[in-house]
Motif scaffolding. Structure first.
Motif, PDB file in Angstrom:
ATOM      1  N   GLY A  19       0.604  -1.240   0.149  1.00  0.00           N
ATOM      2  CA  GLY A  19       0.052   0.023  -0.032  1.00  0.00           C
ATOM      3  C   GLY A  19       0.676   1.380   0.009  1.00  0.00           C
ATOM      4  O   GLY A  19       0.642   2.200  -0.761  1.00  0.00           O
ATOM      5  N   VAL A  20       1.796   1.149   0.744  1.00  0.00           N
ATOM      6  CA  VAL A  20       2.575   2.501   0.911  1.00  0.00           C
ATOM      7  C   VAL A  20       3.553   2.707  -0.191  1.00  0.00           C
ATOM      8  O   VAL A  20       3.780   3.886  -0.797  1.00  0.00           O
ATOM      9  CB  VAL A  20       3.437   2.281   2.161  1.00  0.00           C
ATOM     10  CG1 VAL A  20       4.412   3.631   2.049  1.00  0.00           C
ATOM     11  CG2 VAL A  20       2.782   2.475   3.641  1.00  0.00           C
ATOM     12  N   GLY A  21       4.142   1.418  -0.744  1.00  0.00           N
ATOM     13  CA  GLY A  21       4.738   1.491  -1.986  1.00  0.00           C
ATOM     14  C   GLY A  21       3.917   1.933  -3.374  1.00  0.00           C
ATOM     15  O   GLY A  21       4.493   2.724  -4.134  1.00  0.00           O
ATOM     16  N   ALA A  22       2.659   1.313  -3.485  1.00  0.00           N
ATOM     17  CA  ALA A  22       1.744   2.191  -4.560  1.00  0.00           C
ATOM     18  C   ALA A  22       1.533   3.588  -4.318  1.00  0.00           C
ATOM     19  O   ALA A  22       1.578   4.153  -5.503  1.00  0.00           O
ATOM     20  CB  ALA A  22       0.529   1.096  -4.472  1.00  0.00           C
ATOM     21  N   VAL A  23       1.290   3.845  -3.150  1.00  0.00           N
ATOM     22  CA  VAL A  23       0.877   5.326  -2.854  1.00  0.00           C
ATOM     23  C   VAL A  23       2.134   6.138  -3.215  1.00  0.00           C
ATOM     24  O   VAL A  23       2.036   7.448  -3.716  1.00  0.00           O
ATOM     25  CB  VAL A  23       0.304   5.755  -1.502  1.00  0.00           C
ATOM     26  CG1 VAL A  23       0.230   7.167  -1.116  1.00  0.00           C
ATOM     27  CG2 VAL A  23      -0.941   4.950  -1.251  1.00  0.00           C
ATOM     28  N   ALA A  24       3.224   5.918  -2.838  1.00  0.00           N
ATOM     29  CA  ALA A  24       4.538   6.523  -3.228  1.00  0.00           C
ATOM     30  C   ALA A  24       4.763   6.693  -4.505  1.00  0.00           C
ATOM     31  O   ALA A  24       5.273   7.694  -5.111  1.00  0.00           O
ATOM     32  CB  ALA A  24       5.676   5.877  -2.411  1.00  0.00           C
ATOM     33  N   LEU A  25       4.712   5.377  -5.283  1.00  0.00           N
ATOM     34  CA  LEU A  25       4.951   5.333  -6.718  1.00  0.00           C
ATOM     35  C   LEU A  25       4.057   6.304  -7.539  1.00  0.00           C
ATOM     36  O   LEU A  25       4.455   6.921  -8.325  1.00  0.00           O
ATOM     37  CB  LEU A  25       4.778   3.971  -7.176  1.00  0.00           C
ATOM     38  CG  LEU A  25       5.030   3.848  -8.605  1.00  0.00           C
ATOM     39  CD1 LEU A  25       6.510   4.042  -9.027  1.00  0.00           C
ATOM     40  CD2 LEU A  25       4.755   2.192  -9.206  1.00  0.00           C
TER      41      LEU A  25
END
Length: 467
Positions: free
Chosen positions: A59-65
Motif C-alpha cells: 500500500g505504501v509503495g503504491a501510494v508513493a509510486l
C-alpha cells in the motif's frame, strides 16, 4: 437395593496450575503454551502478521509510486515541483499511518484469539480457529476501538509536548534541547507504567465482554498488588525477542556481504545491489516476521496468564474453574462461562505458593545430658534416662569402676517414681474417713488373677502364674 456412586475420572490438568502463580510459572508457561495448539496460535499469528506486512508494504509503495512519479514531468527547482514534492511526502506519510493502524487492528485480533485460546487451555479445552473466533467476534470492534483510542491518546500527548518544546525553542533553544532530553528520559518509565496498568484491558474485553471504560477500570484494579511481576514478565519477554531479532540479523548481514564480495569482486553495483536486496531484505524480513509472530503469541499468552492469576488472587477464580472442570468431567452440559461468574468478588489475600505438606520437626526429649566421666559418649539420639543419677554422682569420682579397673556391679538405687501423685479423695468418701495402709516393702506382691472372658470359674488353676 443400595445405589453406589458412579466412578468418574480425575479432572484433566490445563496448561497452568489452578492456584496463585509465581513469577517463574507465569514466565515459563507463557512460552510452553505454544505446544498446546500451535496450528491456531502460531499458524494464525504468522498468517495475519504476513498479511499485515504485505498490506502496509504494497500500500505504501503504491501510494508513493503514484505520487512521486509526477515529479518526472516537472522541472526541479520550480514552485510547482516543490509543491508536488511536499504533497507526495504528506500523502505517503498519511497512507503509512492509516495502513499502520490497520495492521495494528489485525494484531489486536490476533491477541484476542490468543487470549481466548489460553482461557480455554487453562481448563483443558482445545478449540479450533472457528470456535475461538466465535468468542472474539462479538467484541472485536471493542478491541479495535480500544487500540485506536490508545493510539490517538498517545499521538495527542506527543503533539502537545512537541508543540510546547517548539514554542520554548523559539525563545531559548538550549532550554528546548534540555526539555527534549528530559521528556525522552521520562517517557520510558511512564510508558512502562501505563502499559502495565492497561495490560489486562484486552483480556477483560474478551473474557468478561466488558466495555472499553469498564475494561480499563478492571485492568487498573486487577493489576494493583501485582504490578511488579506483570512488568517483569513483559519486559523480559520483550528483551528476549528483541535480542533474538538482533542476533538473527547479524548472520544475514554477514551472508549478504560475503555473497556480494564473492559474486562481484570488481565492485559492479548492479549484481551486488540485487544480491544485497534479496538476501538482506527478503530473507531477513521472513525471519523477522516469524520472530514477531512468536513474540505476539507469547506476549498475549503472558497477558492471559497474568489476568487469570490476578483474578485467582483477588476473586477466587481458581475455585470457579475447578468447579467448572469437575462438573464438566462429571457429564454436565450447558455450564455457564466460569470467567463471567463472580466478576468483582473480593476474597481474603492468599500466599503466592501453597507450602508443601511436611512433618513437624522433632522436639528434644527432656533429660538429655552429657556423658559421664569414664564412660563413652552415648550415640546420637540417646541420653541418660530422666530421674536416674549419674554413676559419678551416686558413687563418687574415685570409684574403681570409673577409673578403668575391675569393679563390682553395684545395685543402683531405685529411681524415683515418675507416676503422678494420686489426687486427694473426695470429701465424704470412705477413703477420706479412713487412710489407706501403705504396702509392706518386705512382703512380695500378691499374684495377679486374671481370667479370660467366658472362662468357667472352676477351671482356674490357683498355682498357674497366668491365673
Amino acid at each position: 437395593m443400595t445405589a453406589y456412586p458412579a466412578w468418574t475420572p480425575a479432572s484433566r490438568p490445563g496448561i497452568i496450575p489452578l492456584r496463585p502463580l509465581t513469577f517463574g510459572t507465569i514466565l515459563g508457561r507463557s512460552f510452553a503454551a505454544l505446544r498446546q495448539n500451535p496450528r491456531v496460535l502460531l499458524g494464525f499469528a504468522l498468517c495475519v502478521q504476513t498479511a499485515a506486512y504485505l498490506i502496509v508494504l504494497l500500500g505504501v509503495g503504491a501510494v508513493a509510486l503514484a505520487s512521486f512519479i509526477r515529479l518526472d514531468t516537472l522541472r526541479p527547482g520550480t514552485e510547482e515541483f516543490d509543491t508536488v514534492m511536499a504533497g507526495s511526502i504528506a500523502l505517503t506519510a498519511i497512507a503509512g499511518i492509516v495502513l499502520g493502524l490497520g495492521a495494528g487492528a489485525l494484531g489486536v485480533i490476533v491477541q484476542g484469539v490468543v487470549v481466548s485460546e489460553v482461557a480455554h487451555a487453562a481448563v483443558a479445552e482445545k478449540l479450533n480457529l472457528r470456535g475461538l473466533w466465535q468468542r472474539v467476534k462479538p467484541v472485536a470492534w471493542r478491541l479495535i476501538g480500544y487500540s485506536l483510542l490508545l493510539t490517538l491518546a498517545v499521538a495527542v500527548l506527543i503533539a502537545i509536548v512537541a508543540a510546547a518544546i517548539i514554542a520554548v525553542g523559539v525563545a531559548a533553544l538550549p532550554i528546548a534541547v534540555a526539555l527534549t532530553i528530559l521528556f525522552l528520559l521520562a517517557a520510558i518509565p511512564f510508558t512502562l507504567w501505563l502499559t502495565t496498568k492497561l495490560l489486562l484491558v484486552p483480556a477483560a474485553i474478551i473474557l468478561e465482554q466488558a466495555t472499553i471504560r469498564g475494561a480499563i477500570v478492571r485492568s487498573w484494579t486487577l493489576v494493583r498488588g501485582r504490578f511488579w511481576p506483570a512488568l517483569g514478565v513483559i519486559v523480559l519477554i520483550s528483551l528476549v525477542f528483541g535480542g533474538l531479532g538482533q542476533v538473527v540479523s547479524i548472520p544475514f548481514s554477514f551472508l549478504s556481504t560475503g555473497l556480494t564480495t564473492i559474486i562481484t569482486p570488481t565492485g559492479d553495483p548492479e549484481p551486488a545491489a540485487i544480491i544485497g536486496i534479496f538476501v538482506a531484505v527478503v530473507l531477513t524480513q521472513v525471519v523477522t516476521l516469524l520472530i514477531q509472530s512468536v513474540a505476539v503469541v507469547v506476549q498475549a499468552t503472558a497477558t492471559s496468564i497474568i489476568y487469570i492469576d490476578c483474578r485467582m488472587r483477588r476473586e477466587g477464580l481458581d475455585i470457579d474453574l475447578l468447579t467448572y472442570i469437575e462438573r464438566r468431567d462429571a457429564g454436565a452440559v450447558g455450564l455457564p462461562d466460569p470467567y463471567r461468574e463472580n466478576v468483582g468478588r473480593e476474597i481474603a489475600p492468599r500466599p503466592s505458593v501453597y507450602p508443601a505438606p511436611g512433618y513437624p520437626s522433632p522436639q528434644p526429649y527432656p533429660g538429655q545430658g552429657y556423658p559421664t566421666p569414664g564412660h563413652p559418649a552415648a550415640p546420637p539420639g540417646y541420653s541418660q534416662a530422666p530421674g536416674y543419677p549419674s554413676p559419678a554422682a551416686a558413687y563418687g569420682p574415685n570409684h574403681p569402676g570409673l577409673q578403668g579397673g575391675p569393679a563390682p556391679y553395684p545395685a543402683y538405687p531405685p529411681p524415683p517414681s515418675s507416676r503422678p501423685a494420686s489426687p486427694p479423695p473426695y470429701a465424704g468418701s470412705p477413703a477420706s474417713a479412713e487412710p489407706a495402709l501403705a504396702p509392706d516393702p518386705e512382703q512380695p506382691p500378691a499374684p495377679t488373677r486374671w481370667t479370660a472372658p467366658g472362662t468357667p470359674t472352676g477351671s482356674i488353676d490357683p498355682e498357674s502364674p497366668w491365673s
